[in-house]
Motif scaffolding. Structure first.
Motif, PDB file in Angstrom:
ATOM      1  N   PRO A  82       0.812  -1.218   0.000  1.00 33.84           N
ATOM      2  CA  PRO A  82       0.000   0.000   0.000  1.00 33.84           C
ATOM      3  C   PRO A  82       0.847   1.272   0.000  1.00 33.84           C
ATOM      4  N   LYS A  83       1.891   1.308   0.815  1.00 28.52           N
ATOM      5  CA  LYS A  83       2.720   2.514   0.843  1.00 28.52           C
ATOM      6  C   LYS A  83       3.479   2.699  -0.461  1.00 28.52           C
ATOM      7  N   GLY A  84       3.914   1.586  -1.087  1.00 22.56           N
ATOM      8  CA  GLY A  84       4.594   1.688  -2.372  1.00 22.56           C
ATOM      9  C   GLY A  84       3.678   2.243  -3.452  1.00 22.56           C
ATOM     10  N   ARG A  85       2.438   1.779  -3.472  1.00 25.23           N
ATOM     11  CA  ARG A  85       1.472   2.282  -4.462  1.00 25.23           C
ATOM     12  C   ARG A  85       1.137   3.748  -4.185  1.00 25.23           C
ATOM     13  N   GLN A  86       1.034   4.099  -2.916  1.00 24.08           N
ATOM     14  CA  GLN A  86       0.735   5.485  -2.578  1.00 24.08           C
ATOM     15  C   GLN A  86       1.878   6.410  -2.989  1.00 24.08           C
ATOM     16  N   LEU A  87       3.109   5.970  -2.781  1.00 26.41           N
ATOM     17  CA  LEU A  87       4.256   6.798  -3.168  1.00 26.41           C
ATOM     18  C   LEU A  87       4.376   6.913  -4.681  1.00 26.41           C
ATOM     19  N   ALA A  88       3.942   5.885  -5.415  1.00 25.90           N
ATOM     20  CA  ALA A  88       3.979   5.962  -6.876  1.00 25.90           C
ATOM     21  C   ALA A  88       3.010   7.023  -7.389  1.00 25.90           C
ATOM     22  N   LYS A  89       1.866   7.139  -6.724  1.00 21.17           N
ATOM     23  CA  LYS A  89       0.861   8.119  -7.166  1.00 21.17           C
ATOM     24  C   LYS A  89       1.150   9.514  -6.635  1.00 21.17           C
ATOM     25  N   THR A  90       1.575   9.586  -5.385  1.00 20.43           N
ATOM     26  CA  THR A  90       1.895  10.875  -4.756  1.00 20.43           C
ATOM     27  C   THR A  90       3.275  10.760  -4.131  1.00 20.43           C
ATOM     28  N   PRO A  91       4.328  11.104  -4.863  1.00 18.08           N
ATOM     29  CA  PRO A  91       5.696  10.900  -4.378  1.00 18.08           C
ATOM     30  C   PRO A  91       6.168  11.955  -3.381  1.00 18.08           C
ATOM     31  N   HIS A  92       5.409  12.096  -2.318  1.00 16.90           N
ATOM     32  CA  HIS A  92       5.787  12.961  -1.202  1.00 16.90           C
ATOM     33  C   HIS A  92       5.445  12.226   0.087  1.00 16.90           C
ATOM     34  N   ALA A  93       6.241  12.450   1.127  1.00 16.28           N
ATOM     35  CA  ALA A  93       6.008  11.744   2.385  1.00 16.28           C
ATOM     36  C   ALA A  93       6.527  12.556   3.553  1.00 16.28           C
TER      37      ALA A  93
END
Length: 212
Positions: A82-93
């Motif tokens: 889930p975190k990998g997919r989220q970072l692919a769509k929104t590359p900010h954390a």
């Protein structure tokens, strides 16, 4: 309802912190604090990683920091998680470190960049065997209907790792968070907590004291 007022927030003795003597870059101060925390608390490199999902809803979980240096803070996970997919769509954390036994917190946020495949593979192969097996099991965060399925998948993953000790999954990814802001927070018993923010401006760092 249970009252939480009586629980202590911080130890009686807190470490000293002089913001005026802080180094010019945040990673230097972070390494000082991390080393100091490691002498007192378990897993000082554990960090809360915050991302947003496809709907813009915040998500957070605790991961392990892999490395830190002038270019940023590194973590690693499967790109299919889930975190990998989220970072692919929104590359900010955002990353949040909290060491209650020292009364210290470090917060940072910024853009996220995946590492080159060979760097990610090297990160994976440096993991302990059990961690490599876990990654090959896959299906992270999916619904588990029968624990027996997990047992069978783990056995298959163990066999694969034993037979392919030098192979990393294509999905394993090391990510670098290059912060635009890093804040160091030191608790004080008088509640006048010390806050120092590093803010990136034109390839340099501006240090600013913040109100508690």
């Amino acid at each position: 309802m249970v009252s939480l007022r009586g629980w202590a927030s911080f130890p009686a003795e807190l470490p000293a912190f002089d913001p005026d003597s802080a180094p010019p870059t945040p990673h230097e101060l972070f390494l000082d604090w991390l080393t100091e925390a490691g002498e007192h608390v378990l897993a000082p490199h554990a960090v809360t990683l915050s991302t947003v999902d496809a709907d813009g809803t915040p998500d957070a979980r605790v991961v392990i920091l892999k490395d830190v240096g002038p270019s940023g803070w590194a973590i690693a996970t499967s790109s299919e998680s889930p975190k990998g997919r989220q970072l692919a769509k929104t590359p900010h954390a955002a990353l949040t470190f909290f060491w209650p036994g020292r009364g210290r917190q470090v917060r940072l946020r910024g853009p996220v960049t995946p590492a080159a495949p060979d760097v990610s593979a090297a990160d994976f192969l440096a993991r302990p065997p059990a961690s490599r097996v876990e990654a090959f099991i896959g299906r992270q965060s999916q619904v588990l209907d029968d624990p027996a399925e997990l047992t069978a998948a783990a056995r298959e993953a163990e066999r694969w790792v034993d037979e392919n000790p030098g192979t990393a999954p294509d999905t394993w990814t090391r990510y670098l968070i290059a912060p635009v802001e890093v804040e160091f927070w030191q608790a004080s018993h008088d509640r006048r907590h010390l806050r120092l923010r590093y803010r990136g401006v034109d390839d340099t760092w501006v240090r600013e004291r913040l109100w508690p």
